[in-house]
Design a protein around this motif. Structure first.
Motif, PDB file in Angstrom:
ATOM      1  N   GLY A 139       0.779  -1.230   0.000  1.00  0.00           N
ATOM      2  CA  GLY A 139       0.000   0.000   0.000  1.00  0.00           C
ATOM      3  C   GLY A 139       0.808   1.275   0.000  1.00  0.00           C
ATOM      4  O   GLY A 139       0.243   2.351  -0.138  1.00  0.00           O
ATOM      5  N   GLN A 140       2.125   1.189   0.158  1.00  0.00           N
ATOM      6  CA  GLN A 140       2.906   2.422   0.165  1.00  0.00           C
ATOM      7  C   GLN A 140       2.793   3.153  -1.169  1.00  0.00           C
ATOM      8  O   GLN A 140       2.813   2.515  -2.215  1.00  0.00           O
ATOM      9  N   SER A 141       2.677   4.451  -1.109  1.00  0.00           N
ATOM     10  CA  SER A 141       2.480   5.363  -2.247  1.00  0.00           C
ATOM     11  C   SER A 141       1.130   5.177  -2.927  1.00  0.00           C
ATOM     12  O   SER A 141       0.875   5.748  -3.970  1.00  0.00           O
ATOM     13  N   ASN A 142       0.229   4.403  -2.318  1.00  0.00           N
ATOM     14  CA  ASN A 142      -1.118   4.286  -2.868  1.00  0.00           C
ATOM     15  C   ASN A 142      -1.862   5.619  -2.836  1.00  0.00           C
ATOM     16  O   ASN A 142      -2.748   5.850  -3.650  1.00  0.00           O
TER      17      ASN A 142
END
Lengths: 348, 468
Positions: free
Chosen positions: B393-396
Motif C-alpha cells: 500500500g505504500q504510495s497508494n
C-alpha cells in the motif's frame, strides 16, 4: 527468545577470536549507522558489539537517523574522540566521501560496512550481491529448469542492488539464453520492491503468455510472496519454481511447502561478526590487505579498486532448510507450518 | 472527457441531435468522454499486444487485453484503489486532502495480520472461524478510529489536513514497520482470503453472477421509475420517455455485459483438476485439445479439451465489495443530507457554517468514513496477497488522489462524483496493466501515468472554461 540464543552463540564463537587478538585490548571501535529504522541493523549491532567487547575493546556508535548531514557530523565527533577504527554504513555513498577523507587524514582506519563508498584506503565488507544473483540462477538450473519461458521480477530501478543481482543472474543463465533454450518472457523492475506490485506484474505476465511460464526469478522474498499469490490464483503454485532472497520467515515456510524454490539467505550476524573481527585486527595494526579473507574489488560505480571481504550467502532450499532452523534464525514450527508430514526432511 | 475537442461547424444537425440526447438523458458529457477514452485505451492495448503474435491472442481484436481473463483480472486489480477513491472524492470535495491513506493501509493490513497470525492463530488454532472475523473487524474498526483521529486534528484542532495527513503518511508507515518488525506476515486465514479474489472460494460462479446482474437491472429500472414518480410529485420537469428507456437500456447493457464477461472466464486448468479430485467429481472422457479450457480424461490422463468439465468464475468477492461500496457512496453523496452538507461545505465553507451546518462534525465524519474505506481496502489488499508487509500500500495515496482527479474531482472543492472517481481508478489501472502486458519498462509506465493525470485535468479545465 531466539535472539538470546543467537547472542549467546555469537558470543561463544567470538571467544575463540578473542584469544587470537587478546593483545589488542583497550582500543575503540566506532560504528556510524545510517539508521536504526530497519530491524536488521540491530541484529548486526549485537553481533559486532559481542565480538568487539569479547576482544577487550570498546564499542561506541552513532545513528545518523537517515540524514547525510547528521552522518557527517557524527563522523566528525567520532574522529575527535580519537577512536581507532570507524565502520560506516553510509546513508549516501557519494556524500560520505569528504568524511572518509577526514577519517583517513586523522590516521583512523575506515570500513565500509554493507554499503559501498569508493575510497581506496577503506576496507569494504558486504555480502556478494552479484553472488546472490548467481546463486539464484545456479539453484534454478540445478533444480532442472534449464529451458523454457522465464519471468524476471526485478527490484526497484533506483536501487543498485537490483542491477547487481540481475548481473549475477544473467551471468549464470547466459549460455542457456544464447543457445535459445531460455526465453525471457517478462522482465520488469518493481517500484519500491513492493510485493503487491510484483503480484500485478506476474498476473499480467501469465495473461500475456497464456500461463506458459516455466520459472520465475524474483529478486527478493517479499516480491516472491506476490509472485506465488499470482501463481496460486492460476493453480500453478508449486509447479513453477520461484526464487527469492533475505530468508524471510514466510519465504522459508514457502520453501518447506514447495511453492518457492529457494531463498538466498544473508545472515547479517555473520556479516557483523566478520566485520568486527576485521575491525579488531585493523585496530591492532594489521595491514588492510593482510586481514583475513581480503580480496580486491573494483566493481563499484566508479570502478575504484578497494580491499574487500565478500561473504558468500547461503541458498536455502528444501534440502538444507535445517541450516536456518539450527542457526536459530527461524523455529521449526514457523518453517514447517502447514507442511505435510514426511515431505520435507527438516520438518520431521 | 477527451471527446469534445474543437467545434466542427459541419455536423451541425448531428451535434444538435447529440445535444438533445444529452439534455434529455441528463448524462454528464465528461463521463461519456471518459468511457470513450477508456474504450479507446482498451482497444489500443488489445491491438498492440496482438501485433507480431498472430493467432495466439484470443482478445476481441486479436490481442491479450480484451479477453475475459484480462478484464476479470483488471477488475480485481482495481478494487483496492477504487474502494479508497470513493472516500477520497468526498474528502477532496470538502476542500480537504488525505495523504495518509497509503501508509494507513500498510498499518491496518499489518495490524489485521498480526491479530490473525501472531495473536489468534497460535491460541485458537489455525482456521478457527473467529480468526477471520477478528481480522476483518480489527481492520475496519482501527481504520475508522484512525480516520476519526485525522478528522479531529483537522476539524477541532484546526491543523491543516495536508499537514495532519502528511504527518500520518510518515508516522503510520513507521508504526506498520514496528508492528511487523520489518518482516512479511503470512499466510493469512483461509476464509479471510475470500476477500482477495485469488482463490476459487471467492468466485461466486455464473448462476449467482446472473442473479445479481438481474437484481441490479431491476434496481436500475426501479430507480428510474421512482425518480420519475418523485419528479411528477414535486412537479419537476420530466425526462422524455424515450430518454428514460435509453438510460435503462444503457444501464442494463453495462450490467449484463460485465456479468457476461466475468462469466466467460473459466477456472484455470489446474484448479478445475484439483477441485474435481478433491470433491470426487467424475471427469468425462474426451479428445485432447490443447486450446480448450475444460478438462477431460483421455487414456487415463487428465487433459485439456473443449467439451468436458469446466467451471466459470463469475464475479470475485472483492469486485462485488467495490461495486456495493460504489453504489452506497453514490447514494450517500447524492441522496442524503450528509452528502449535501459535504458539497455545501466544499462549495463555500463559510456560507455552510452560517447556514447552520456543523462543519467540524461533518469533517470528522468524512475522515472517519475515509478511514473505514481504507480499512476495507486493507482487507482486500492483504487477502489478495495472502500476506501483509509494511511495503503493502505504500504510495497508494498518489494513485487514489490521481484516480479521483482523473475522474473529474476538483481540488478546489465542491465538485466531484463517486462513479467518476471509480472510472478514473479503472482508467489508471488499465493503463498500468496494459503496459505490463506489453512488458514495457517500469520507468516508462510511471511517465505515462503521470502524463495522463496532467492531460486529464487539463482537458477537464478546458471543458469547464467553455461551459462557463
Amino acid at each position: 527468545m531466539f535472539k538470546t540464543i543467537l547472542l549467546a552463540s555469537v558470543a561463544v564463537a567470538s571467544l575463540f577470536t578473542a584469544a587470537d587478538s587478546a593483545f589488542a585490548k583497550g582500543k575503540t571501535i566506532a560504528v556510524s549507522w545510517k539508521t536504526f529504522q530497519e530491524e536488521r541493523w540491530k541484529t548486526d549491532e549485537a553481533a559486532i558489539k559481542a565480538v568487539v567487547e569479547a576482544a577487550g575493546d570498546k564499542y561506541i556508535s552513532t545513528d545518523a537517523q537517515g540524514s547525510a548531514q547528521k552522518q557527517a557530523a557524527d563522523i566528525d565527533s567520532l574522529i575527535s574522540q580519537k577512536v581507532d577504527v570507524i565502520m560506516v554504513v553510509a546513508f549516501d555513498s557519494d556524500a560520505i566521501l569528504p568524511s572518509i577523507k577526514a577519517i583517513n587524514d586523522a590516521g583512523i582506519k575506515a570500513i565500509a560496512y554493507d554499503v559501498q563508498f569508493e575510497d581506496p584506503n577503506a576496507l569494504y565488507i558486504t555480502f556478494d550481491n552479484v553472488g546472490v544473483g548467481r546463486l539464484m540462477g545456479k539453484t534454478m538450473l540445478a533444480s532442472g529448469k534449464k529451458a523454457g519461458n522465464f519471468a524476471f521480477i526485478k527490484g526497484d530501478k533506483g536501487d543498485p542492488n537490483a542491477t547487481f543481482l540481475f548481473q549475477g543472474i544473467t551471468e549464470v543463465l547466459k549460455p542457456q539464453m544464447d543457445a535459445g533454450k531460455i526465453k525471457v518472457a517478462c522482465e520488469t523492475f518493481t517500484d519500491g520492491w513492493k510485493p503487491d506490485g510484483a503480484q500485478k506484474e506476474m498476473e499480467q505476465c501469465l495473461t500475456a503468455n497464456n500461463n506458459k511460464i516455466d520459472a520465475v526469478i524474483s529478486e527478493n522474498d517479499g516480491m516472491a510472496s506476490g509472485v506465488v499469490a499470482a501463481l496460486t490464483a492460476q493453480g500453478l503454485a508449486g509447479q513453477v519454481p520461484v526464487t527469492g532472497q533475505d530468508g524471510d520467515k514466510a519465504a522459508l515456510n514457502r520453501v518447506a511447502l514447495g511453492t518457492q524454490l529457494v531463498s538466498v539467505w544473508k545472515d547479517s550476524r555473520a556479516l557483523g561478526k566478520v566485520a568486527a573481527e576485521a575491525a579488531v585486527a585493523l585496530a591492532d595494526g594489521t595491514k588492510i590487505d593482510k586481514v583475513k579473507g581480503v580480496t580486491k574489488f573494483a566493481n563499484g560505480k566508479n570502478k575504484v579498486e578497494m580491499n574487500a571481504i565478500l561473504l558468500t550467502p547461503d541458498p536455502i532450499t528444501k534440502a538444507n532448510l535445517d541450516d536456518v532452523i539450527k542457526a536459530g534464525w527461524i523455529t521449526k514450527a514457523e518453517a514447517c507450518a502447514g507442511v505435510k508430514a514426511g515431505t520435507v526432511a527438516a520438518c520431521k | 472527457m477527451a471527446t469534445e475537442g474543437e467545434t466542427k461547424p459541419e455536423p451541425a444537425r448531428r451535434e444538435g441531435l447529440f445535444r438533445t440526447f444529452l439534455n434529455a438523458t441528463e448524462l454528464d458529457i465528461r463521463i461519456l468522454g471518459m468511457v470513450g477514452a477508456l474504450l479507446v485505451i482498451w482497444c489500443g492495448f488489445d491491438i498492440y499486444s496482438g501485433i507480431g503474435r498472430e493467432g495466439e491472442g484470443t482478445g476481441l481484436l486479436g490481442g491479450f487485453f480484451l479477453t475475459p481473463r484480462n478484464l476479470w483480472t483488471l477488475l480485481v486489480q482495481t478494487t483496492p484503489i477504487a474502494v479508497m477513491t470513493t472516500g477520497m472524492v468526498l474528502v477532496i470535495v470538502m476542500r480537504q486532502i488525505d495523504l495518509s491513506v497509503g501508509s494507513m493501509l500498510s498499518m491496518l493490513a499489518v495490524t489485521g495480520a498480526v491479530v490473525q497470525v501472531f495473536i489468534l492463530g497460535p491460541s485458537l488454532g489455525v482456521g478457527h472461524p473467529v480468526i477471520w472475523v477478528a481480522g476483518v473487524v480489527t481492520c475496519l474498526v482501527a481504520g475508522t478510529l484512525v480516520g476519526i483521529f485525522n478528522g479531529v486534528l483537522t476539524a477541532y484542532l484546526q491543523i491543516p489536513a495536508f499537514i495532519v495527513t502528511l504527518g500520518g503518511l510518515i508516522a503510520y508507515s513507521g508504526i506498520a514497520f514496528l508492528l511487523a518488525s520489518g518482516v512479511t506476515i503470512a499466510p493469512m486465514d483461509k476464509t479471510f482470503d475470500v476477500f482477495g479474489g485469488g482463490i476459487p472460494e471467492s468466485w461466486i460462479g455464473p448462476f449467482w453472477s446472473w442473479m445479481l446482474g438481474a437484481a441490479a437491472c431491476a434496481l436500475i429500472i426501479y430507480a428510474l421509475y421512482n425518480g420519475r414518480q418523485k419528479r411528477r410529485k414535486f412537479k419537476f420537469p420530466l425526462r422524455p420517455m424515450w430518454a428514460e428507456v435509453t438510460l435503462g437500456a444503457i444501464g442494463a447493457v453495462a450490467v449484463l455485459g460485465t456479468t457476461w464477461v466475468v462469466n466467460s472466464y473459466p477456472w484455470p486448468f489446474n484448479l478445475i483438476k484439483q477441485y474435481a479430485e478433491a470433491n470426487n467429481v467424475t471427469i468425462p472422457d474426451g479428445v485432447e485439445n490443447t486450446d480448450g479450457n475444460a478438462i477431460c480424461m483421455s487414456a487415463g490422463d487428465v487433459v485439456r479439451c473443449t467439451d468436458g468439465l469446466i467451471y466459470y468464475t463469475g464475479y470475485a468477492v472483492p469486485v462485488l465489495i467495490a461495486l456495493v461500496v460504489g453504489a452506497a457512496m453514490t447514494f450517500l453523496s447524492s441522496r442524503t443530507k450528509f452528502g449535501r452538507y459535504i458539497f455545501a461545505i466544499g462549495g463555500n465553507p463559510e456560507a455552510a457554517e452560517l447556514a447552520g451546518i456543523n462543519t467540524k462534525w461533518v469533517t470528522v465524519k468524512v475522515f472517519a468514513l475515509m478511514g473505514f474505506l481504507v480499512g476495507l481496502s486493507s482487507i482486500i489488499a492483504s487477502a489478495r496477497l495472502d500476506a501483509a508487509t509494511n511495503a503493502l500500500g505504500q504510495s497508494n495515496e498518489l494513485y487514489v488522489i490521481a484516480a479521483a482527479v482523473i475522474g473529474g474531482t476538483s481540488l478546489a472543492g465542491g465538485v466531484g462524483t463517486v462513479y467518476g472517481a471509480i472510472l478514473g481508478a479503472l482508467t489508471m489501472q488499465s493503463i498500468q496493466s496494459g503496459m505490463q502486458l506489453l512488458n514495457l519498462p517500469a520507468a516508462f509506465q510511471n511517465i505515462v501515468v503521470g502524463t495522463v493525470l496532467v492531460i486529464a485535468v487539463f482537458v477537464d479545465q478546458l471543458y469547464r472554461r467553455r461551459v462557463k
